[in-house]
Design a protein around this motif. Sequence first.
Motif, mmCIF file in Angstrom:
data_model
loop_
_atom_site.group_PDB
_atom_site.id
_atom_site.type_symbol
_atom_site.label_atom_id
_atom_site.label_comp_id
_atom_site.label_asym_id
_atom_site.label_seq_id
_atom_site.Cartn_x
_atom_site.Cartn_y
_atom_site.Cartn_z
ATOM 1 N N THR A 60 0.720 -1.092 0.111
ATOM 2 C CA THR A 60 -0.086 -0.040 0.100
ATOM 3 C C THR A 60 1.052 1.399 -0.083
ATOM 4 O OG1 THR A 60 -1.803 -1.308 1.427
ATOM 5 C CG2 THR A 60 -1.820 1.211 1.324
ATOM 6 N N HIS A 61 1.889 1.136 0.844
ATOM 7 C CA HIS A 61 2.850 2.260 0.846
ATOM 8 C C HIS A 61 3.451 2.500 -0.584
ATOM 9 C CE1 HIS A 61 6.575 4.681 2.074
ATOM 10 N NE2 HIS A 61 6.020 4.594 3.198
ATOM 11 N N GLN A 62 3.880 1.602 -1.363
ATOM 12 C CA GLN A 62 4.218 1.735 -2.766
ATOM 13 C C GLN A 62 3.148 1.971 -3.723
ATOM 14 O OE1 GLN A 62 7.401 1.038 -3.840
ATOM 15 N NE2 GLN A 62 6.630 1.875 -5.988
ATOM 16 N N THR A 63 1.831 1.912 -3.480
ATOM 17 C CA THR A 63 0.879 2.337 -4.393
ATOM 18 C C THR A 63 0.805 3.778 -4.104
ATOM 19 O OG1 THR A 63 -0.139 0.294 -4.154
ATOM 20 C CG2 THR A 63 -1.509 2.029 -5.306
ATOM 21 N N GLN A 64 0.665 4.077 -2.902
ATOM 22 C CA GLN A 64 0.479 5.611 -2.344
ATOM 23 C C GLN A 64 1.385 6.596 -2.862
ATOM 24 O OE1 GLN A 64 -2.200 6.928 -0.053
ATOM 25 N NE2 GLN A 64 -3.051 5.456 -1.203
#
Length: 384
Positions: free
Chosen positions: A83-87
């Motif tokens: 999720t960190h990567q997507t955000q």
Amino acid sequence: MADQLKQRPDGGKFLGFDHIHFWVGNAFQAASFYVTRFGFQYYAYRGLETGVRDVATHVLRNGEGVFFAFSSPYGPENVIMNTHQTQHGDGVRDVAFRVEDARALYDKAIAKGAKSIRPPTEDKDENGSVVLASIQTYGDTIHTFVQRNDYKGFFLPGFTKHPKVDPINSLLPPVDFLVVDHVVGNQPEHEMVPVAEWYEKTLDFHRFWSVDDSILHTDYSSLQSIVVADYDEVIKMPINEPAHGKKVSQIQEYVDYYTGSGVQHIALKTDNILKEVEAMRARGLDFLSIPDTYYDNLRKNIPHMNFKIAEDIDIIQKNKILVDYDDKGYLLQIFTKPLEDRPTLFIEIIQRRNHSGFGAGNFKSLFQSIELEQSIRGNLTDNP
Ligand code: TYF
Ligand code: FE
């Protein structure tokens, strides 16, 4: 400088920045970029080959004082990392502090309302032990307190010596950094003061310096900044937020692309910025450009300075290095362009000669140069 020099807070000393931990899409390749362009060396590793099956981590070092770690998940199971990567894209997850007493600082921070990410644990192997504890700061960024009990291994328990010796550094000119000088966090509008207060309250930091948008503006965009520091002033963390100008602030551009608060730049200190910058340029790293008029002005001011600038001004100009000074000393600084496709993180190189500021005298020229890049990206648009 410090507003108030009250009594030393309890919980033990902060000893400096321990390491910066990036969460990235491909740690193997991100690490290689910092080796090639910034002259880091491979240092430590953890991953499939060492029996760690969820996350790969490559740790780099430069000299005795600068450690960058890069981690990527091996699959979709690690929802927090993915999720960190997507955000955010690639970014700084953890600004880790080296401390005397990780438990005491963690307990105090939690008692003052900080959110826990990792309660204190003692990690050991045959090379000794460390105590680690982590708390949440702005956005998805965290601080880990690292207490090294004379740990003798590579980076942290669980890591091995990095297997790679990259021949690239023997082919290219060396780059030497001393320590991380400061780490800057960008916030959305109206969040700078609460974040600065969070550092005062939970970590007993104090306000080291601040500027408002009456100083920090160009014809277009503007920003405000508060610098917080620990009691010994070995950790300095400027906190920025956009201020309203004619055009979208560079800080707003960051916040839009990072999706919220996050680390904007890491400043690396050196004792020989001319050598370091020439070496990084030879390694193909791109820096912000500064117009020649800046150096015309600088030359006019040199006769009025109380000290001699040891470096050759022609070479400073050739490399587009910025110079700020007061009546006692000067600093030299330069900024890379953003290091990713998203216009988010960049690196500053700084050399200090009896000057503990952040380059306020350069802000106008620097921000004009940042805005030129912002405009090339199509992001220097009118503010509503
Ligand atoms: O750390 C600092 O304050 C300086 C100046 O967007 C600076 O390096 C401040 C804001 C910014 C870029 C550089
Ligand atoms: Fe800076």
